[in-house]
Design a protein around this motif. Structure first.
Motif, short mmCIF file in Angstrom:
data_model
loop_
_atom_site.label_atom_id
_atom_site.label_comp_id
_atom_site.label_asym_id
_atom_site.label_seq_id
_atom_site.Cartn_x
_atom_site.Cartn_y
_atom_site.Cartn_z
N GLN A 99 0.98 -1.18 0.01
CA GLN A 99 -0.04 -0.61 -0.01
C GLN A 99 0.76 1.38 -0.39
O GLN A 99 2.29 1.27 0.94
CB GLN A 99 -0.82 -0.16 1.14
N LEU A 100 0.39 2.23 -1.33
CA LEU A 100 1.15 3.42 -1.12
C LEU A 100 -0.17 4.14 -0.81
O LEU A 100 -1.29 4.63 -1.57
CB LEU A 100 2.06 3.41 -2.09
N GLY A 101 0.10 5.69 0.14
CA GLY A 101 -0.66 6.69 -0.14
C GLY A 101 -0.09 8.03 0.68
O GLY A 101 1.11 8.18 0.53
N THR A 102 -1.02 9.17 0.08
CA THR A 102 -0.76 10.45 0.63
C THR A 102 -1.44 11.44 0.31
O THR A 102 -2.58 10.59 0.01
CB THR A 102 0.54 10.45 -1.21
N ARG A 103 -1.87 12.59 -0.30
CA ARG A 103 -2.50 13.66 -0.44
C ARG A 103 -2.53 14.31 -1.15
O ARG A 103 -1.06 15.13 -0.99
CB ARG A 103 -3.53 14.05 1.04
N VAL A 104 -3.68 15.09 -2.19
CA VAL A 104 -2.93 15.85 -3.17
C VAL A 104 -4.64 16.85 -3.54
O VAL A 104 -5.28 15.54 -3.70
CB VAL A 104 -2.65 15.17 -4.23
N SER A 105 -4.17 17.72 -2.72
CA SER A 105 -4.89 18.21 -3.31
C SER A 105 -6.83 18.30 -2.29
O SER A 105 -7.43 18.42 -3.86
CB SER A 105 -5.55 19.07 -5.34
N ASP A 106 -6.65 18.18 -1.57
CA ASP A 106 -6.93 17.81 -0.65
C ASP A 106 -7.81 16.29 -0.98
O ASP A 106 -9.66 16.52 -0.02
CB ASP A 106 -8.71 18.54 -0.50
N VAL A 107 -7.44 15.59 -1.42
CA VAL A 107 -7.77 14.37 -1.90
C VAL A 107 -6.51 13.41 -1.46
O VAL A 107 -5.51 13.35 -1.61
CB VAL A 107 -8.04 13.89 -3.15
N ASN A 108 -7.43 12.28 -0.37
CA ASN A 108 -6.51 11.19 -0.07
C ASN A 108 -6.16 10.49 -1.18
O ASN A 108 -7.29 9.74 -2.24
CB ASN A 108 -6.73 10.23 0.94
N LEU A 109 -5.06 9.76 -1.46
CA LEU A 109 -4.95 9.24 -2.87
C LEU A 109 -4.48 7.62 -1.78
O LEU A 109 -3.49 7.85 -1.19
CB LEU A 109 -3.97 9.35 -3.99
N ARG A 110 -4.41 6.87 -2.84
CA ARG A 110 -3.78 4.78 -2.36
C ARG A 110 -3.43 4.00 -2.83
O ARG A 110 -5.22 4.22 -3.59
CB ARG A 110 -4.70 4.46 -0.58
N LEU A 111 -2.82 3.55 -3.14
CA LEU A 111 -3.06 2.53 -4.26
C LEU A 111 -2.87 0.70 -3.23
O LEU A 111 -1.34 1.80 -2.70
CB LEU A 111 -1.52 2.49 -5.30
N GLN A 112 -3.33 0.03 -3.95
CA GLN A 112 -2.95 -0.99 -3.14
C GLN A 112 -2.91 -2.62 -3.82
O GLN A 112 -3.74 -2.23 -4.80
CB GLN A 112 -4.28 -1.45 -2.06
N LEU A 113 -1.69 -3.21 -3.81
CA LEU A 113 -1.51 -4.09 -4.82
C LEU A 113 -1.59 -5.40 -3.90
O LEU A 113 -1.02 -5.13 -2.90
CB LEU A 113 -0.27 -3.75 -5.26
N THR A 114 -2.31 -6.73 -4.34
CA THR A 114 -1.88 -7.42 -3.63
C THR A 114 -1.58 -8.64 -4.33
O THR A 114 -2.63 -9.03 -5.63
CB THR A 114 -3.87 -7.91 -2.87
N TYR A 115 -1.64 -9.99 -4.08
CA TYR A 115 -1.29 -11.40 -4.54
C TYR A 115 -1.60 -12.50 -3.28
O TYR A 115 -0.62 -12.85 -2.43
CB TYR A 115 0.47 -11.49 -4.90
N THR A 116 -2.01 -13.13 -3.80
CA THR A 116 -2.71 -14.33 -3.43
C THR A 116 -1.62 -15.69 -4.05
O THR A 116 -2.72 -15.71 -4.95
CB THR A 116 -3.69 -14.66 -2.95
N ASP A 117 -1.05 -16.62 -3.41
CA ASP A 117 -1.13 -17.63 -4.13
C ASP A 117 -1.76 -18.73 -2.93
O ASP A 117 -1.14 -19.11 -1.60
CB ASP A 117 0.50 -17.55 -4.03
#
Length: 117
Positions: A99-117
């Motif tokens: 998970q990666l996250g921050t805030r830009v122009s009062d919008v919270n942004l989050r990237l989530q990548l998941t791998y399941t084996d």
């Protein structure tokens, strides 16, 4: 039997490890049974200030977390007709989450990548 270790490093980076071990033996009219479960989880989290020119655009620190999980479960039966414990359920699950996250122009942004084996 649960075990948990957590370490906070300089700069606010946190690592943690959690494990659970479960062994259960039983007896019924058809024979003996064994059930074993092992779970492990490793987490690394931290944040950093936006570098250079990004500092004007990003309103919050960049946050990152990595989670690795491992779960193994085995169930077997020991009967008079067989030698040793014969598995009738054997499962292994591994997963990785980023998970990666921050805030830009009062919008919270989050990237989530998941791998399941």
């Amino acid at each position: 039997m649960p075990i948990e270790v957590r370490v906070t490093w300089a700069g606010g980076v946190v690592t943690s490890y959690r494990a659970t071990v479960r062994d259960v033996d039983g007896t019924d009219p058809t024979g003996d049974t064994e059930r074993d479960r092992r779970t492990h989880a490793f987490t690394l989290t931290g944040s950093l200030r936006p570098p250079g020119a990004w500092a004007r655009t990003l309103q919050a620190p960049l946050t990152a977390s990595i989670l690795f999980q491992y779960q193994a479960e085995r169930r077997c039966r020991d009967t008079a007709a067989s030698e040793g414990c014969v598995a009738f359920f054997d499962e292994l699950i591994r997963s990785l989450n980023l998970q990666l996250g921050t805030r830009v122009s009062d919008v919270n942004l989050r990237l989530q990548l998941t791998y399941t084996d």
